[in-house]
Enzyme design. Sequence first.
Site, PDB file in Angstrom:
ATOM      1  N   LYS A 160       0.828  -1.218   0.000  1.00  0.00           N
ATOM      2  CA  LYS A 160       0.000   0.000   0.000  1.00  0.00           C
ATOM      3  C   LYS A 160       0.853   1.254   0.000  1.00  0.00           C
ATOM      4  O   LYS A 160       0.614   2.189  -0.751  1.00  0.00           O
ATOM      5  CB  LYS A 160      -0.899   0.076   1.252  1.00  0.00           C
ATOM      6  N   ARG A 171      -8.453   1.252   9.880  1.00  0.00           N
ATOM      7  CA  ARG A 171      -7.985  -0.105  10.136  1.00  0.00           C
ATOM      8  C   ARG A 171      -8.950  -0.861  11.039  1.00  0.00           C
ATOM      9  O   ARG A 171      -8.702  -2.029  11.340  1.00  0.00           O
ATOM     10  CB  ARG A 171      -6.626  -0.020  10.837  1.00  0.00           C
ATOM     11  N   ARG A 190      11.999  -6.442   4.748  1.00  0.00           N
ATOM     12  CA  ARG A 190      11.972  -4.998   4.945  1.00  0.00           C
ATOM     13  C   ARG A 190      12.826  -4.582   6.138  1.00  0.00           C
ATOM     14  O   ARG A 190      13.459  -3.532   6.129  1.00  0.00           O
ATOM     15  CB  ARG A 190      10.505  -4.582   5.161  1.00  0.00           C
ATOM     16  N   ARG A 240      12.167  -3.521   9.211  1.00  0.00           N
ATOM     17  CA  ARG A 240      11.835  -2.425  10.120  1.00  0.00           C
ATOM     18  C   ARG A 240      11.813  -2.959  11.553  1.00  0.00           C
ATOM     19  O   ARG A 240      11.747  -4.163  11.758  1.00  0.00           O
ATOM     20  CB  ARG A 240      10.445  -1.904   9.732  1.00  0.00           C
ATOM     21  N   ARG A 265       0.833  -9.127  13.764  1.00  0.00           N
ATOM     22  CA  ARG A 265       0.203  -8.064  12.958  1.00  0.00           C
ATOM     23  C   ARG A 265      -0.773  -8.649  11.956  1.00  0.00           C
ATOM     24  O   ARG A 265      -1.824  -8.083  11.690  1.00  0.00           O
ATOM     25  CB  ARG A 265       1.268  -7.221  12.242  1.00  0.00           C
TER      26      ARG A 265
HETATM   27  P1  ADP Z   1       2.301  -1.747   7.575  1.00  0.00           P
HETATM   28  O1  ADP Z   1       3.214  -1.143   6.567  1.00  0.00           O
HETATM   29  O2  ADP Z   1       2.876  -2.966   8.224  1.00  0.00           O
HETATM   30  O3  ADP Z   1       0.911  -1.955   7.073  1.00  0.00           O
HETATM   31  P2  ADP Z   1       1.993   0.788   8.912  1.00  0.00           P
HETATM   32  O4  ADP Z   1       3.260   1.458   8.576  1.00  0.00           O
HETATM   33  O5  ADP Z   1       0.764   1.208   8.187  1.00  0.00           O
HETATM   34  O6  ADP Z   1       2.185  -0.786   8.798  1.00  0.00           O
HETATM   35  O7  ADP Z   1       1.688   0.908  10.483  1.00  0.00           O
HETATM   36  C1  ADP Z   1       2.644   0.477  11.440  1.00  0.00           C
HETATM   37  C2  ADP Z   1       1.987   0.376  12.824  1.00  0.00           C
HETATM   38  O8  ADP Z   1       1.388   1.640  13.182  1.00  0.00           O
HETATM   39  C3  ADP Z   1       0.824  -0.629  12.928  1.00  0.00           C
HETATM   40  O9  ADP Z   1       1.263  -1.942  13.187  1.00  0.00           O
HETATM   41  C4  ADP Z   1       0.008  -0.018  14.093  1.00  0.00           C
HETATM   42  O10 ADP Z   1       0.568  -0.320  15.353  1.00  0.00           O
HETATM   43  C5  ADP Z   1       0.157   1.483  13.873  1.00  0.00           C
HETATM   44  N1  ADP Z   1      -0.958   2.034  13.052  1.00  0.00           N
HETATM   45  C6  ADP Z   1      -0.845   2.594  11.816  1.00  0.00           C
HETATM   46  N2  ADP Z   1      -2.056   2.989  11.366  1.00  0.00           N
HETATM   47  C7  ADP Z   1      -2.952   2.663  12.341  1.00  0.00           C
HETATM   48  C8  ADP Z   1      -4.365   2.788  12.482  1.00  0.00           C
HETATM   49  N3  ADP Z   1      -5.128   3.335  11.519  1.00  0.00           N
HETATM   50  N4  ADP Z   1      -4.956   2.346  13.631  1.00  0.00           N
HETATM   51  C9  ADP Z   1      -4.220   1.802  14.600  1.00  0.00           C
HETATM   52  N5  ADP Z   1      -2.889   1.636  14.538  1.00  0.00           N
HETATM   53  C10 ADP Z   1      -2.250   2.058  13.423  1.00  0.00           C
END
Ligand code: ADP
Length: 185
Positions: A14, A89, A128, A130, A141
């Site tokens: 995404k 989310r 990745r 991270r 996750r």
């Molecule tokens: P990924 O690339 O793994 O989809 P993101 O970079 O979007 O992850 O988000 C990393 C972390 O930030 C998530 O695992 C969560 O803890 C938090 N987070 C991000 N967006 C949200 C959201 N809309 N609601 C709750 N937690 C969020």
Amino acid sequence: MTRLIFLGPPGAGKGTQAQTLAKSCSIPHISTGDILRAAVAQKTDLGLKAQSYMEQGELVPDVLIIDLVRERLNQTDVKQGWILDGFPRTVGQAVSLDDMLKEINQTCDGVINFDVPDEILVTRLLGRGRLDDTESVIRHRLEVYREQTAPLIAFYRDRQQLVSVDGNQPIEAVNAHLKQLVYPD
Ligand code: ADP
């Protein structure tokens, strides 16, 4: 005018796609993950509150996220359009987003759902590297995604807003599909 929500599991691509598409449409890419990581790095109030949830692969509580997004959607650059990446989310966040959009007299054009098989997601996320990309946190996750975020697929499908994209293709192929959706000829 383009206003899109990008939905999908962690590692679905995404962020990568949102960045490219936002640039080509000259609209802001709003990534809640990026905003939270910046807040953690700067040790702001929000960052201090969010950090432990993120490290454990839990969702940050809705109240914190909803305030953050409301503030972002009230900035002037979102008048040109936007791509929301990583928000909503949860169903609670989706319902709040409806309210926020009403407040600013906007509607969403569509929700792009990125489809990628689980084994591919784990491999991508491990690559990745991270801080929250260790194998046990990744598995957690994915569980959190299935329980709390995947219900949004039906939520938006019922409203006829959902479009699915095969995310298990090269970056350029996914990008071409998205451009086709945004600029159909
Ligand atoms: P990924 O690339 O793994 O989809 P993101 O970079 O979007 O992850 O988000 C990393 C972390 O930030 C998530 O695992 C969560 O803890 C938090 N987070 C991000 N967006 C949200 C959201 N809309 N609601 C709750 N937690 C969020």
